[in-house]
Design an enzyme around this catalytic site. Structure first.
Site, mmCIF file in Angstrom:
data_model
loop_
_atom_site.group_PDB
_atom_site.id
_atom_site.type_symbol
_atom_site.label_atom_id
_atom_site.label_comp_id
_atom_site.label_asym_id
_atom_site.label_seq_id
_atom_site.Cartn_x
_atom_site.Cartn_y
_atom_site.Cartn_z
ATOM 1 N N GLU A 150 0.842 -1.205 0.000
ATOM 2 C CA GLU A 150 0.000 0.000 0.000
ATOM 3 C C GLU A 150 0.870 1.246 0.000
ATOM 4 O O GLU A 150 1.963 1.242 0.575
ATOM 5 C CB GLU A 150 -0.877 0.026 1.264
ATOM 6 C CG GLU A 150 -2.345 -0.235 1.044
ATOM 7 C CD GLU A 150 -3.073 0.829 0.235
ATOM 8 O OE1 GLU A 150 -2.424 1.573 -0.536
ATOM 9 O OE2 GLU A 150 -4.300 0.897 0.342
ATOM 10 N N ASP A 154 -4.461 6.121 5.621
ATOM 11 C CA ASP A 154 -4.939 7.424 6.092
ATOM 12 C C ASP A 154 -6.019 7.160 7.140
ATOM 13 O O ASP A 154 -5.723 6.973 8.320
ATOM 14 C CB ASP A 154 -5.458 8.202 4.874
ATOM 15 C CG ASP A 154 -5.696 9.667 5.157
ATOM 16 O OD1 ASP A 154 -6.205 9.986 6.238
ATOM 17 O OD2 ASP A 154 -5.394 10.523 4.298
#
Ligand SMILES: O=P(O)(O)OC[C@H]1O[C@H](OP(=O)(O)OP(=O)(O)O)[C@H](O)[C@@H]1O
Ligand code: HPA
Length: 232
Positions: A150, A154
């Protein structure tokens, strides 16, 4: 929950206007600029530099950290006989996947590369909370050791959804390597074993990360000038 191996607190690293003398020139919206689209104009960086307020993580820092992560994952999976299955989460992780896979390739174990495309941000700067699969895996992952590659964690919503999805497909193990994480933005706790950099809660672009599909090709990660949002 697994404890992150590589917790690197955000190191203040601010480069004002990386484009230096080019700051006054037009950004990507300035398609009328004579240099727009000319290959030579991209040689020393990017025309998008003019839209960047400051750099958060430099190209050299990314390169160094990627090698470090590859070394650690290589050691942790040295025992795996049928190799690793790297699952890249498109589009954002495309740069990291390419660099990370090559760094891992220097040390082993062998890896196969798989790609999934999911989206939860659309054109905006906040997660919609709804994860959509735009492209699924091309193969069965049952019994395989999977490492999800990834770019950023967030809110954690994408990864939390993705991990449930992959675990339902009977992988032997699933771990995550994420180059960036915003620890203060996380809404859902996700077990990310390998983390490159913890960064502040600001919307960032570059090295795969976009705003409205732009800026992914920047070799570093930075914050856009406020006027870029105003003209979007
Ligand atoms: O932790 P979260 O808040 O869920 O955010 C992380 C995800 O958001 C971005 O993808 P995006 O949905 O923007 O799609 P993209 O990768 O195609 O840009 C990024 O690439 C991560 O996959
Ligand atoms: O800060 C960000 N920038 C770009 N894409 C993102 N997806 C999650 N967070 C971000």
């Amino acid at each position: 929950m697994a404890v992150p191996h590589l917790l690197t607190r955000f190191t203040p690293f601010v480069l004002k206007n990386p484009g230096r003398g080019r700051a006054e020139r037009g950004g990507p919206a300035d398609r009328g600029h004579p240099a727009y689209g000319r290959l030579g104009a991209m040689a020393d960086g990017s025309w998008y530099d003019a839209d960047i307020d400051h750099v958060i993580i430099s190209e050299a820092q990314i390169r160094e950290k990627t090698a470090e992560l590859a070394k650690q994952i290589s050691a942790d999976y040295a025992h795996v006989e049928d190799g690793l299955l790297l699952v890249c989460v498109l589009k954002g992780a495309v740069m990291f996947m390419a660099d990370f896979a090559r760094a891992l390739g220097r040390q082993g174990p062998p890896a196969e590369l798989e790609f999934m495309a999911v989206s939860s941000y659309g054109q905006g700067t906040t997660s919609s909370g709804v994860v959509r699969i735009l492209k699924d895996l091309d193969r069965d992952i049952a019994g395989r050791h999977v490492v999800v590659v990834e770019d950023i964690v967030d809110s954690g919503l994408t990864l939390s959804w993705l991990l449930r999805y992959l675990e339902s497909r009977s992988a032997a193990s699933v771990e995550v390597v994420a180059l960036f994480r915003k620890p203060d933005a996380v809404k859902v706790q996700v077990p990310v074993k390998y983390v490159g950099f913890d960064i502040p809660t600001e919307f960032v672009v570059g090295y795969g990360l976009d705003f409205g599909e732009r800026y992914r090709e920047l070799p570093y990660v930075g914050v856009l000038k406020p006027e870029v949002y105003a003209r979007a």
